[in-house]
Design a protein around this motif. Structure first.
Motif, PDB file in Angstrom:
ATOM      1  N   GLU A  64      82.446  44.055  48.785  1.00 38.33           N
ATOM      2  CA  GLU A  64      81.549  44.961  49.516  1.00 38.33           C
ATOM      3  C   GLU A  64      80.103  44.776  49.044  1.00 38.33           C
ATOM      4  O   GLU A  64      79.178  44.764  49.856  1.00 38.33           O
ATOM      5  CB  GLU A  64      81.970  46.423  49.330  1.00 38.33           C
ATOM      6  CG  GLU A  64      83.323  46.761  49.897  1.00 38.33           C
ATOM      7  CD  GLU A  64      83.392  46.685  51.416  1.00 38.33           C
ATOM      8  OE1 GLU A  64      82.345  46.610  52.081  1.00 38.33           O
ATOM      9  OE2 GLU A  64      84.512  46.700  51.933  1.00 38.33           O
ATOM     10  N   ILE A  81      76.656  52.489  49.789  1.00 43.28           N
ATOM     11  CA  ILE A  81      78.071  52.752  49.517  1.00 43.28           C
ATOM     12  C   ILE A  81      78.157  54.081  48.768  1.00 43.28           C
ATOM     13  O   ILE A  81      77.415  54.313  47.810  1.00 43.28           O
ATOM     14  CB  ILE A  81      78.701  51.632  48.650  1.00 43.28           C
ATOM     15  CG1 ILE A  81      78.740  50.319  49.422  1.00 43.28           C
ATOM     16  CG2 ILE A  81      80.108  52.034  48.187  1.00 43.28           C
ATOM     17  CD1 ILE A  81      79.218  49.125  48.603  1.00 43.28           C
ATOM     18  N   LYS A 138      79.144  53.059  53.706  1.00 45.72           N
ATOM     19  CA  LYS A 138      80.579  52.944  53.542  1.00 45.72           C
ATOM     20  C   LYS A 138      81.036  53.862  52.429  1.00 45.72           C
ATOM     21  O   LYS A 138      80.325  54.056  51.445  1.00 45.72           O
ATOM     22  CB  LYS A 138      80.913  51.493  53.203  1.00 45.72           C
ATOM     23  CG  LYS A 138      82.389  51.193  53.087  1.00 45.72           C
ATOM     24  CD  LYS A 138      82.606  49.706  53.047  1.00 45.72           C
ATOM     25  CE  LYS A 138      83.034  49.293  54.436  1.00 45.72           C
ATOM     26  NZ  LYS A 138      83.431  47.934  54.563  1.00 45.72           N
TER      27      LYS A 138
END
Length: 146
Positions: free
Chosen positions: A9, A21, A142
């Motif tokens: 990621e 994130i 995310k």
């Protein structure tokens, strides 16, 4: 959290519009297990904002919050691990914490230790009725559950 998935990621983050994130701990207790390397820089958000706002009038706080954070975050090659973000929910700041993080993440890579919970595709901070209660369903970035 699978550390290999996390590394993937981080690598893909470079190509995202919002390089953001949220790390959410299922147990509500944080003990980051991210291997901190030269690529990462920890930022104690409570500390830098408390120090930066100390000589500013409360009614001017909303004008300075982002600039104070950006004074600390300045390297586009680093990933900034924002810890202790509780101050962002203080009503005297008069800001929307998620929108602030989204805006910064257009330029800088952020990994945020979310001090609340994530349920039903929604981020929560504090309990309903608390002065700092916050919930947000529509956000960029995310979520990774630990």
């Amino acid at each position: 959290m699978n550390i290999n998935n996390f590394k993937t990621e981080i690598q893909e983050m470079e190509h995202w519009w919002h390089k953001l994130i949220f790390l959410c701990d299922r147990n509500g207790q944080f003990n980051t297990t991210i291997p901190i390397t030269d690529q990462f820089e920890k930022v104690n958000t409570n500390f830098i904002l408390s120090q930066g706002l100390i000589n500013i009038a409360k009614n001017k706080y909303p004008l300075y919050v982002e600039d104070i954070i950006l004074d600390t975050i300045s390297n586009k090659n680093k990933v900034y691990l924002l810890q202790h973000i509780d101050i962002l929910f203080d009503p005297t700041l008069q800001i929307h914490p998620i929108r602030l993080l989204e805006n910064i993440s257009k330029t800088y890579k952020l990994v945020v230790e979310w001090p609340g919970r994530y349920e039903d595709n929604q981020l929560f901070y504090a309990e309903y009725g608390h002065p700092e209660y916050f919930s947000c369903r529509e956000f960029e970035g995310k979520v990774i559950l630990k």
